[in-house]
Enzyme design. Structure first.
Site, PDB file in Angstrom:
ATOM      1  N   ASN A  85       0.815  -1.277   0.056  1.00  0.00           N
ATOM      2  CA  ASN A  85      -0.043  -0.088   0.050  1.00  0.00           C
ATOM      3  C   ASN A  85       0.836   1.276  -0.004  1.00  0.00           C
ATOM      4  OD1 ASN A  85      -2.359   2.023   0.236  1.00  0.00           O
ATOM      5  ND2 ASN A  85      -3.353   0.189   1.361  1.00  0.00           N
ATOM      6  N   HIS A 115      22.971   0.777  13.074  1.00  0.00           N
ATOM      7  CA  HIS A 115      24.143   1.707  13.045  1.00  0.00           C
ATOM      8  C   HIS A 115      25.125   1.341  14.294  1.00  0.00           C
ATOM      9  CE1 HIS A 115      22.213   3.765   9.985  1.00  0.00           C
ATOM     10  NE2 HIS A 115      20.979   3.648  10.716  1.00  0.00           N
ATOM     11  N   GLY A 142      -0.874  -1.178   8.783  1.00  0.00           N
ATOM     12  CA  GLY A 142      -0.470   0.080   8.543  1.00  0.00           C
ATOM     13  C   GLY A 142       0.488   0.594   9.493  1.00  0.00           C
ATOM     14  N   THR A 165      10.525  -6.707  16.946  1.00  0.00           N
ATOM     15  CA  THR A 165      11.731  -6.752  16.883  1.00  0.00           C
ATOM     16  C   THR A 165      12.226  -8.120  17.164  1.00  0.00           C
ATOM     17  OG1 THR A 165      11.215  -6.802  19.474  1.00  0.00           O
ATOM     18  CG2 THR A 165      11.590  -4.426  18.350  1.00  0.00           C
ATOM     19  N   LYS A 166      11.434  -9.131  17.216  1.00  0.00           N
ATOM     20  CA  LYS A 166      11.798 -10.492  17.221  1.00  0.00           C
ATOM     21  C   LYS A 166      10.962 -11.436  16.261  1.00  0.00           C
ATOM     22  CE  LYS A 166      13.068 -10.184  22.060  1.00  0.00           C
ATOM     23  NZ  LYS A 166      12.519 -10.683  23.495  1.00  0.00           N
TER      24      LYS A 166
END
Length: 185
Positions: A85, A115, A142, A165-166
């Site tokens: 989308n 980073h 979304g 995150t996992k």
């Protein structure tokens, strides 16, 4: 023999993102994305030819709404019948593999870069990247963010606005920040 900057980038090791080779690849992506995002209304949703050559591989009958952004594009593989989308962003400094029949809602973001923690190295462009995989039939709501190194299993659903995150197991439904599994339907 020294490794190319691109090979070093996708290896998962620390690399310098500011070298000319990688800047040239990002510039190619900028031009392809711009052509797609400014295509005529008749092409909206379809994939502009410049993106067809940008991606590492693209399956049949994919649809990418404008605007779309990819940092490199050349590290992204799409299966068949993938739908993005409006506002999808893929920062593909590592391989991003999106399986067939995946759907990404508006403003979904996929990140591969990690980073450096040392500010002086961060300023010097030192980073590393981890691949992201969406197996077949994944639906991402979304505004969700998929972090570096995550694998989302086949048929999983990620709720809107979630930060993943996992790894997500196949068929799971996850929501929240950080994403966690729902316990009921």
């Amino acid at each position: 023999m020294t490794q190319s900057a691109l090979a070093q980038m996708v290896s998962g090791n620390w690399y310098n993102a500011l070298v000319p080779e990688l800047e040239a690849l990002r510039n190619v992506a900028r031009h392809a994305v711009h052509a797609h995002n400014t295509s005529t209304p008749a092409l909206r949703g379809l994939i502009e030819p410049s993106l067809m050559t940008l991606f590492k591989a693209i399956g049949a009958e994919c649809c990418i709404e404008a605007p779309f952004h990819a940092s490199y594009g050349c590290n992204t593989t799409l299966g068949d019948h993938v739908y993005f989308n409006a506002g999808v962003t893929i920062l593909d400094s590592a391989p991003v593999n999106i399986g067939s029949h995946c759907m990404l809602g508006p403003n979904v973001q996929i990140y591969c870069a990690d980073h450096h923690r040392d500010p002086s190295k961060r300023r010097a462009g030192i980073e590393r990247a981890f691949p992201v995989t969406l197996e077949a039939d994944v639906w991402i709501g979304g505004g969700a963010i998929v972090m570096p190194g995550v694998r989302i299993g086949a048929g999983a659903i990620v709720g809107a606005g979630s930060v993943i995150t996992k790894d997500v197991p196949p068929g799971a439904r996850v929501v929240g920040n950080p994403g966690h599994a729902l316990t009921s339907g």
